[in-house]
Design a protein around this motif. Structure first.
Motif, PDB file in Angstrom:
ATOM      1  N   MET A 620       0.827  -1.199   0.000  1.00 44.24           N
ATOM      2  CA  MET A 620       0.000   0.000   0.000  1.00 44.24           C
ATOM      3  C   MET A 620       0.864   1.252   0.000  1.00 44.24           C
ATOM      4  SD  MET A 620      -3.044   1.051   2.632  1.00 44.24           S
ATOM      5  CE  MET A 620      -3.979  -0.398   2.149  1.00 44.24           C
ATOM      6  N   THR A 621       1.952   1.211   0.791  1.00 47.29           N
ATOM      7  CA  THR A 621       2.862   2.354   0.816  1.00 47.29           C
ATOM      8  C   THR A 621       3.500   2.563  -0.547  1.00 47.29           C
ATOM      9  OG1 THR A 621       3.333   1.885   3.136  1.00 47.29           O
ATOM     10  CG2 THR A 621       4.848   3.359   2.003  1.00 47.29           C
ATOM     11  N   ALA A 622       3.890   1.465  -1.171  1.00 51.39           N
ATOM     12  CA  ALA A 622       4.476   1.569  -2.513  1.00 51.39           C
ATOM     13  C   ALA A 622       3.454   2.122  -3.502  1.00 51.39           C
ATOM     14  CB  ALA A 622       4.980   0.197  -2.966  1.00 51.39           C
ATOM     15  N   LEU A 623       2.208   1.740  -3.349  1.00 54.53           N
ATOM     16  CA  LEU A 623       1.148   2.242  -4.221  1.00 54.53           C
ATOM     17  C   LEU A 623       0.955   3.752  -4.026  1.00 54.53           C
ATOM     18  CD1 LEU A 623      -1.040   1.543  -6.302  1.00 54.53           C
ATOM     19  CD2 LEU A 623      -2.609   1.089  -4.388  1.00 54.53           C
ATOM     20  N   PHE A 628       1.916   9.322  -5.912  1.00 53.06           N
ATOM     21  CA  PHE A 628       2.490  10.649  -5.760  1.00 53.06           C
ATOM     22  C   PHE A 628       3.517  10.932  -6.858  1.00 53.06           C
ATOM     23  CE2 PHE A 628       0.236  11.026  -1.969  1.00 53.06           C
ATOM     24  CZ  PHE A 628       0.404  12.277  -1.419  1.00 53.06           C
ATOM     25  N   ILE A 629       4.262   9.918  -7.233  1.00 57.51           N
ATOM     26  CA  ILE A 629       5.247  10.134  -8.308  1.00 57.51           C
ATOM     27  C   ILE A 629       4.533  10.389  -9.633  1.00 57.51           C
ATOM     28  CG2 ILE A 629       7.063   9.001  -9.645  1.00 57.51           C
ATOM     29  CD1 ILE A 629       7.916   7.614  -7.071  1.00 57.51           C
ATOM     30  N   LYS A 630       3.469   9.660  -9.864  1.00 59.96           N
ATOM     31  CA  LYS A 630       2.709   9.819 -11.113  1.00 59.96           C
ATOM     32  C   LYS A 630       2.087  11.203 -11.203  1.00 59.96           C
ATOM     33  CE  LYS A 630      -1.011   7.735 -13.785  1.00 59.96           C
ATOM     34  NZ  LYS A 630      -2.032   6.661 -13.855  1.00 59.96           N
ATOM     35  N   HIS A 631       1.616  11.731 -10.060  1.00 60.96           N
ATOM     36  CA  HIS A 631       0.945  13.031 -10.052  1.00 60.96           C
ATOM     37  C   HIS A 631       1.846  14.081  -9.389  1.00 60.96           C
ATOM     38  CE1 HIS A 631      -2.336  10.011 -10.284  1.00 60.96           C
ATOM     39  NE2 HIS A 631      -2.937  10.937 -11.083  1.00 60.96           N
ATOM     40  N   HIS A 632       3.146  13.999  -9.661  1.00 62.12           N
ATOM     41  CA  HIS A 632       4.078  14.876  -8.951  1.00 62.12           C
ATOM     42  C   HIS A 632       3.932  16.338  -9.353  1.00 62.12           C
ATOM     43  CE1 HIS A 632       6.150  14.135 -12.768  1.00 62.12           C
ATOM     44  NE2 HIS A 632       6.892  15.244 -12.520  1.00 62.12           N
ATOM     45  N   ASN A 633       3.277  16.620 -10.487  1.00 64.09           N
ATOM     46  CA  ASN A 633       3.130  18.015 -10.928  1.00 64.09           C
ATOM     47  C   ASN A 633       1.784  18.608 -10.534  1.00 64.09           C
ATOM     48  OD1 ASN A 633       5.680  18.329 -12.188  1.00 64.09           O
ATOM     49  ND2 ASN A 633       4.943  17.168 -13.971  1.00 64.09           N
ATOM     50  N   THR A 634       0.992  17.862  -9.817  1.00 61.13           N
ATOM     51  CA  THR A 634      -0.311  18.385  -9.411  1.00 61.13           C
ATOM     52  C   THR A 634      -0.135  19.322  -8.232  1.00 61.13           C
ATOM     53  OG1 THR A 634      -0.691  16.525  -7.947  1.00 61.13           O
ATOM     54  CG2 THR A 634      -1.487  16.303 -10.210  1.00 61.13           C
ATOM     55  N   VAL A 637       0.454  17.740  -4.619  1.00 63.19           N
ATOM     56  CA  VAL A 637       1.779  17.144  -4.403  1.00 63.19           C
ATOM     57  C   VAL A 637       2.820  18.242  -4.275  1.00 63.19           C
ATOM     58  CG1 VAL A 637       3.546  15.659  -5.410  1.00 63.19           C
ATOM     59  CG2 VAL A 637       1.131  15.064  -5.641  1.00 63.19           C
ATOM     60  N   LYS A 638       2.731  19.245  -5.121  1.00 60.67           N
ATOM     61  CA  LYS A 638       3.702  20.333  -5.048  1.00 60.67           C
ATOM     62  C   LYS A 638       3.579  21.087  -3.737  1.00 60.67           C
ATOM     63  CE  LYS A 638       4.110  21.279 -10.020  1.00 60.67           C
ATOM     64  NZ  LYS A 638       3.892  22.297 -11.101  1.00 60.67           N
ATOM     65  N   ALA A 639       2.351  21.317  -3.293  1.00 61.90           N
ATOM     66  CA  ALA A 639       2.134  22.119  -2.088  1.00 61.90           C
ATOM     67  C   ALA A 639       2.651  21.436  -0.823  1.00 61.90           C
ATOM     68  CB  ALA A 639       0.640  22.435  -1.937  1.00 61.90           C
ATOM     69  N   ASN A 640       2.895  20.112  -0.860  1.00 64.74           N
ATOM     70  CA  ASN A 640       3.299  19.360   0.341  1.00 64.74           C
ATOM     71  C   ASN A 640       4.765  18.949   0.317  1.00 64.74           C
ATOM     72  OD1 ASN A 640       0.746  18.647   2.150  1.00 64.74           O
ATOM     73  ND2 ASN A 640       0.094  18.543   0.019  1.00 64.74           N
ATOM     74  N   ASN A 641       5.569  19.677  -0.391  1.00 63.75           N
ATOM     75  CA  ASN A 641       7.018  19.416  -0.388  1.00 63.75           C
ATOM     76  C   ASN A 641       7.302  17.986  -0.864  1.00 63.75           C
ATOM     77  OD1 ASN A 641       9.780  19.148   0.082  1.00 63.75           O
ATOM     78  ND2 ASN A 641       9.702  20.499   1.869  1.00 63.75           N
ATOM     79  N   ARG A 642       7.420  17.864  -2.174  1.00 70.36           N
ATOM     80  CA  ARG A 642       7.535  16.543  -2.787  1.00 70.36           C
ATOM     81  C   ARG A 642       8.714  15.739  -2.233  1.00 70.36           C
ATOM     82  NH1 ARG A 642       7.203  18.153  -9.025  1.00 70.36           N
ATOM     83  NH2 ARG A 642       8.605  19.744  -8.208  1.00 70.36           N
ATOM     84  N   ASP A 643       9.863  16.379  -2.012  1.00 71.48           N
ATOM     85  CA  ASP A 643      11.043  15.629  -1.536  1.00 71.48           C
ATOM     86  C   ASP A 643      10.813  15.029  -0.145  1.00 71.48           C
ATOM     87  OD1 ASP A 643      12.281  16.270  -3.875  1.00 71.48           O
ATOM     88  OD2 ASP A 643      13.352  17.996  -3.051  1.00 71.48           O
TER      89      ASP A 643
END
Length: 872
Positions: A620-623, A628-634, A637-643
């Motif tokens: 589930m964590t991997a999912l 998040f990686i798939k939607h990294h430009n949304t 995701v951007k607003a929550n500090n992707r790194d």
């Protein structure tokens, strides 16, 4: 009975019996004798008669008893016959003392020391005249002595015989030599007494008879038995309900006290819980013991006697006086007697059957034996008509009860038989030596006649031969017969018989010395034909221990259950003991059972459940990470500090996977990694949460005019927080591994029935330091998130972080008491559960709301919608 072997040397003559009249007279008693001449004469002193019969109502001064009141022990007559039979066999055997005829002379000592001395001196000097310290008949020389029936008689004879260095062979235990009798030596034709005592003790232990009574004759030998032999019994666990001494008396004035003492002894015997009585005494002692019930009050005689097991020593004979013919034998129904080993001798039965008082000449004992054994009288021509049953000579010895006579040899008579053969073989050896050194001389009898028979001592010390029954007879270095003992069960009811039930073998190891055939024993009907118990207290069964009652012998005790963790696997154990570390006590505390090896494995439901939960959570964590990686430009995701989000998700994934280090058999590598990896990975995850929370707070502060918080915004602060917090934990774990690293261990004691395979943490302080540091980070994160939960920001994660940290802290606060209160593999499962549940709390509380918007509500994942929510 005392039999003296007197060898008188005469020139060779054909074998012929002669009767010699003994001319010594003594007040009140005739001189019983049995004399048969030959080249070499075998003499004897027989302890046969001399007891006087009185009514139980004694007078203070009884008159001198008439000769016909003389009472004998009929059974002792067999010892006389054994000597005569042995002489007859030797005379008829051409291979022993050829051309020499043996004869014998037997005197009666009447069980009195003074008659023992007189009879011994008669044999020492001459058969015809009594001239002390002078011997005028060179043809009559005393060669050896066989006697006596009791040790005191042997000692009395030895004081005279030792002066002339005459060898003395005893057929009872040799007397104890005291300081006042130095230098006396005996050749004991019976086994050593020490072997008998060891056999008696082994018999008691075999049947578990630990509570016994002891009855001894009140004599020097009886006291020696009490003082020197009985003390070794308690060392083996046998103790005494009573030790009673049966009095003997030589004076009429002592009769009253003897009767009273007999009453006391009988009362103790009959009323004691001890069902086994050990009896020690002289050859005639059992006839004394038969008085005990008759010394009791008359009302006790009407009661059925209580059954007892009597154990008698070999020197005691099951014998009776003639006046005890009709006495009840029920008291001694069950006798287990130690006996000198014997065998049936071919011809002895016929030899005994051929005895007849009217046809046997030279036997001065047979008429008294016949009268007492068959309760008859011989006609007296001087007194006219005779009252009572007339002795016809047609009476059969085989019809007598074995209290009076046995057609088979007994242990005593067999010893007499072997003693005669021992002297004969010694003379044969002496004769052979003479022929070897002086072969030209004629007349073997004359050569033996001129010998000094003290030289027989040297031969007898190493005598060894086979008798006619095939038994090897030899004496050990102490002059005692190298043989064992038989154990006989006397059965008196309904028919008198005796059965060999065992033996004591001196050649066997100590633990196998005693051999018993229990199936051959007939137990007293009082015990319902089963083996009786003889205990002071009931048996303490396995699982309990005994505690001696205060003021009582150690055989009297109470039983108490074993304490927890200890067992007793035998009956009557003094103390309980702990099982070995690899075993544990059964609930009954009576045995040790091997412990099961225990660890959290993949084969049991608990291990499988935790492994499945860990694997599913990891997936589930991997999912979530993939989403998040798939939607990294949304925007979300951007607003929550992707790194930080990716770092947090990866650390949570590793947290779920590190649970597998705790499942399975502990190995060195897994023990080193499980706690340190868990501590570092969790520190990274909590540090990421802390960095996220601080970033939210700084972002809000930066929106205020003139705020300096804007310069702290950016990735560098977040990375610094994560890296610094993680390095502190990594340094702690490195120090742990370097100083006291975890290692595989075996816990034998935490669980009663299991051996737990575990990882020993090495240093408990370091373990709780790692947990404490994680708790510190969690509390700081929770505090910051709680303070920032109401900040007006559409992308504010503080609310979710606050709830996730609340779950995290709740789980790990409950971990400490739960971990300390569980044992074994359940300690490991508690830690795994805390790891998985706290990780799942972080994953669910922080990322599930975002995944919901990203996956299920993508229309809301845009900047316009977020600005509208902010404007509202």
């Amino acid at each position: 009975m005392v039999l003296v072997l007197l060898l008188i040397l005469l020139p060779h003559m054909p074998y012929k019996a002669h009767t010699v009249k003994c001319r010594i007279q003594y007040p009140h008693y005739p001189l019983h004798k049995y004399h048969q001449l030959g080249d070499l004469i075998i003499g004897g002193i027989a302890s046969y008669g001399g007891f006087i019969a009185y009514s139980i109502e004694f007078t203070e001064e009884p008159p001198s008893p008439p000769l016909e009141d003389l009472i004998v022990l009929p059974k002792n007559y067999q010892n006389i016959l054994a000597l005569a039979f042995a002489v007859m066999e030797i005379n008829e055997n051409p291979h022993i003392l050829p051309n020499i005829t043996l004869g014998f002379c037997i005197y009666d000592n009447y069980y009195y020391a003074k008659w023992t001395y007189i009879s011994t001196m008669l044999l020492t000097y001459t058969l015809e005249r009594f001239f002390p310290n002078y011997n005028c008949d060179i043809q009559n020389k005393l060669t050896a002595v066989i006697g006596g029936l009791d040790s005191q008689t042997s000692l009395d004879m030895a004081t005279i015989l030792d002066v002339y260095k005459v060898p003395q062979l005893t057929y009872s235990p040799a007397p104890v030599i005291r300081d006042k009798h130095p230098g006396l030596s005996f050749y004991q034709m019976v086994p050593k007494e020490e072997l008998q005592y060891e056999g008696i003790l082994s018999l008691l232990l075999h049947f578990r008879w630990f509570w016994i009574g002891v009855v001894v004759m009140d004599t020097d030998d009886g006291e020696r038995f009490v003082q020197t032999v009985l003390p070794m019994f308690p060392q083996k666990g046998v103790c005494f309900a009573f030790i009673e001494r049966v009095p003997t008396t030589a004076f009429i004035s002592d009769i009253a006290s003897m009767v009273n003492r007999g009453k006391e002894i009988n009362f103790k015997v009959m009323n004691s819980k001890a069902n086994v009585i050990l009896a020690y005494g002289e050859s005639f002692s059992l006839s004394y013991f038969r008085w005990l019930p008759y010394l009791s009050d008359i009302e006790h005689l009407t009661k059925k006697p209580k059954g007892k097991i009597w154990i008698t020593t070999a020197q005691m004979e099951l014998t009776s006086f003639s006046y005890q013919r009709n006495w009840d034998t029920d008291k001694f129904h069950d006798v287990i007697a130690f006996s000198y080993q014997f065998k049936d001798l071919t011809g002895f039965h016929q030899f005994a059957e051929g005895r007849n008082p009217y046809s046997i000449s030279g036997d001065g004992f047979i008429k008294d034996f016949w009268k007492n054994a068959f309760d008859c009288v011989f006609p007296n021509t001087n007194q006219g008509e005779t009252e009572g049953n007339i002795c016809t000579g047609k009476e059969k010895l085989k019809d007598l009860p074995f209290f009076y006579f046995e057609m088979r040899m007994t242990g005593h008579s067999y010893s007499v038989y072997n003693a005669v053969y021992a002297v004969a073989h010694a003379l044969q050896a002496m004769s052979s030596t003479m022929l070897k050194h002086r072969p030209m001389l004629d007349g073997v009898g004359l050569k033996l006649q001129n010998q000094q028979f003290w030289k027989l001592h040297h031969i007898l010390r190493c005598i060894s031969f086979n008798n006619s029954a095939g038994d090897k007879i030899s004496l050990d270095e102490n002059g005692k017969l190298a043989a064992g003992f038989d154990i006989i069960n006397y059965i008196l009811l309904p028919n008198q018989s005796k059965v060999k039930i065992g033996k004591v073998d001196p050649q066997a190891p100590l633990d196998k010395m005693l051999t018993i055939n229990e199936d051959a024993i007939t137990w007293h009907y009082w015990f319902n034909q089963t083996r009786p118990l003889s205990l002071c207290s009931e048996t303490c069964h396995p699982g309990s221990r005994k505690k001696v009652k205060e003021g009582k012998p150690f055989c009297c005790y109470d039983c108490f259950p074993c304490p927890e963790g200890k067992i007793s696997n035998e009956k009557d154990m003094n103390d309980c003991f702990k099982c070995p570390d690899e075993h544990y006590a059964t609930p009954q505390k009576d045995a040790c059972v091997p412990k099961k090896v225990s660890f959290l494995s993949y084969e049991e439901p608990l291990g499988i459940s935790l492994a499945c939960f860990s694997l599913s959570s990891s997936m589930m964590t991997a999912l979530v990470l993939g989403t998040f990686i798939k939607h990294h430009n949304t925007p979300i995701v951007k607003a929550n500090n992707r790194d930080l989000t990716y770092t947090l998700l990866i650390s949570l994934l590793l947290c779920f996977l590190c649970a597998f280090l705790f499942i399975g058999k502990p190995w060195k590598v897994t023990c080193l990694l499980r706690q340190t990896a868990f501590g570092i990975i969790f520190s990274v995850a909590v540090s990421c949460v802390l960095a996220k929370t601080i970033t939210v707070v700084l972002a809000f502060m930066a929106t205020k005019p003139g705020s300096r918080g804007r310069k702290w915004l950016g990735k560098r602060l977040a990375n610094f927080i994560v890296l610094s917090c993680s390095l502190i934990q990594a340094g702690t774990c490195t120090l742990w591994l370097a100083t006291s690293s975890p290692f595989p261990d075996v816990d034998m004691h935490s669980l009663t029935s299991e051996i737990v395979l575990e990882c020993n943490e090495g240093s408990v302080t370091m373990f709780y330091s790692v947990l404490g540091y994680m708790g510190f980070l969690a509390i700081v994160s929770f505090t910051v998130a709680f303070l920032a939960r109401k900040l007006p920001d559409s992308f504010n994660e503080a609310k979710f972080i606050t709830f996730s940290m609340l779950v995290f802290c709740s789980v790990w606060i409950s971990f400490v008491p739960s971990y300390l209160s569980t044992k074994g593999k359940y300690m490991v499962s508690v830690e795994i559960f805390c790891i998985l549940s706290s990780s799942a709390g972080l994953l669910g509380c922080i990322f599930l709301p975002k995944c919901y918007l990203i996956v299920l509500r993508p229309e809301l994942n845009n900047r316009e919608h977020l600005i509208k929510r902010k404007a509202k």
